[in-house]
Design an enzyme around this catalytic site. Structure first.
Site, PDB file in Angstrom:
ATOM      1  N   GLY A 264       0.836  -1.204   0.000  1.00  0.00           N
ATOM      2  CA  GLY A 264       0.000   0.000   0.000  1.00  0.00           C
ATOM      3  C   GLY A 264       0.860   1.239   0.000  1.00  0.00           C
TER       4      GLY A 264
ATOM      5  N   GLN B  19       3.126   9.960   0.902  1.00  0.00           N
ATOM      6  CA  GLN B  19       4.442   9.330   1.056  1.00  0.00           C
ATOM      7  C   GLN B  19       5.400   9.660  -0.085  1.00  0.00           C
ATOM      8  OE1 GLN B  19       2.403   5.382   1.893  1.00  0.00           O
ATOM      9  NE2 GLN B  19       4.303   5.138   3.029  1.00  0.00           N
TER      10      GLN B  19
ATOM     11  N   CYS C 129       5.480   0.070   7.336  1.00  0.00           N
ATOM     12  CA  CYS C 129       5.224   1.209   6.451  1.00  0.00           C
ATOM     13  C   CYS C 129       6.464   1.470   5.605  1.00  0.00           C
ATOM     14  CB  CYS C 129       4.907   2.447   7.286  1.00  0.00           C
ATOM     15  SG  CYS C 129       4.579   3.918   6.309  1.00  0.00           S
ATOM     16  N   LEU C 130       6.260   1.725   4.317  1.00  0.00           N
ATOM     17  CA  LEU C 130       7.398   2.025   3.438  1.00  0.00           C
ATOM     18  C   LEU C 130       8.125   3.294   3.869  1.00  0.00           C
ATOM     19  CD1 LEU C 130       5.881   1.119  -0.047  1.00  0.00           C
ATOM     20  CD2 LEU C 130       7.737  -0.053   1.155  1.00  0.00           C
TER      21      LEU C 130
ATOM     22  N   HIS D  46      -4.683   2.395   7.412  1.00  0.00           N
ATOM     23  CA  HIS D  46      -3.296   2.858   7.522  1.00  0.00           C
ATOM     24  C   HIS D  46      -3.002   3.925   6.449  1.00  0.00           C
ATOM     25  CE1 HIS D  46       1.190   2.011   7.955  1.00  0.00           C
ATOM     26  NE2 HIS D  46       1.131   2.610   6.786  1.00  0.00           N
ATOM     27  N   GLU D  47      -3.434   3.660   5.217  1.00  0.00           N
ATOM     28  CA  GLU D  47      -3.170   4.597   4.116  1.00  0.00           C
ATOM     29  C   GLU D  47      -3.999   5.876   4.265  1.00  0.00           C
ATOM     30  OE1 GLU D  47      -0.639   3.934   2.573  1.00  0.00           O
ATOM     31  OE2 GLU D  47      -0.484   1.791   2.896  1.00  0.00           O
TER      32      GLU D  47
ATOM     33  N   HIS E 204      -2.314   8.279   6.461  1.00  0.00           N
ATOM     34  CA  HIS E 204      -1.276   9.058   5.769  1.00  0.00           C
ATOM     35  C   HIS E 204      -1.873  10.325   5.151  1.00  0.00           C
ATOM     36  CE1 HIS E 204       2.371   6.700   6.009  1.00  0.00           C
ATOM     37  NE2 HIS E 204       1.789   5.605   5.541  1.00  0.00           N
TER      38      HIS E 204
END
Ligand code: QAP
Ligand code: CO
Length: 179
Positions: A46, A51, A92-93, A134-135, A138
């Site tokens: 994701g 990000q 998380c990336l 989660h996204e 962001h």
């Protein structure tokens, strides 16, 4: 297609609030394609536009093993969230190498638009419910480590900043031919 640079925590730009998408054009299609390429390359499951330092309400997700089931969410809204909650060991990336438990509603109903601007609704459970929440965090400028204790969060911050300094040093050495 282009791979985009992923912001790393604690970059302050991760805390900007994303604005709704109003124009569903070629520029948006390119952003989505580039975000998908960036996510697949990482690899991740994701990615939110925040990000990659684009502060618009755009999310890409692919939970498939075969990486051929891209889900795109433009302007997502949570219509309903279950009272039942579940803990998941999130990553998380933008917070590489760090995983910790976060508790969230176990199911959510989401309304969003696709890349053409068509509205759709989807009932999310299991990993998709975790990932979309989660996204969406962001897009509100929230990173999952903000659910952890200040002690854990500060340890994570210190570790990532130290890594970043190491990466900068490597880059300099390469640029200077390790003089
Ligand atoms: C968000 O996370 C998410 O630390 C997506 O070294 C979180 O794709 C979805 C990744 C929880 C579902 C549950 C993380 C890659 C990827 C790392 C990701 C790493 C390399 C994370
Ligand atoms: Co993330």
């Amino acid at each position: 297609m282009a791979k985009l640079n992923i912001l790393r925590y604690p970059d302050p730009r991760l805390h900007k609030v994303a604005q709704p998408v109003t124009v569903f054009d070629e520029r948006l299609a390119t952003l989505v394609a580039d975000m998908a390429e960036t996510m697949y390359d990482a690899p991740g499951i994701g990615l939110a536009a925040t990000q990659v330092d684009v502060h618009e309400r755009v999310i890409v997700i692919d939970l498939s093993e075969t990486k051929d089931a891209l889900q795109v969410f433009i302007n997502p809204e949570i219509l309903w969230a279950s009272d039942e909650r579940k803990v998941y060991d999130e990553g998380c990336l933008s917070v590489p190498g760090i995983y910790d438990d976060v508790e969230r509603p176990s199911k959510v109903k989401v309304r969003a638009q696709d890349v053409k601007g068509e509205f759709f609704e989807i009932d999310c459970d299991e990993l998709l419910a975790v990932c979309i929440q989660h996204e969406m965090d962001h897009l509100m400028g929230k990173v999952f480590v903000e659910y952890l204790s200040p002690l854990k969060r500060n340890r994570i911050k210190t570790k990532l900043l130290k890594e970043e300094r190491g990466m900068e040093r490597e880059k300099q050495l390469r640029a200077n031919g390790r003089r």
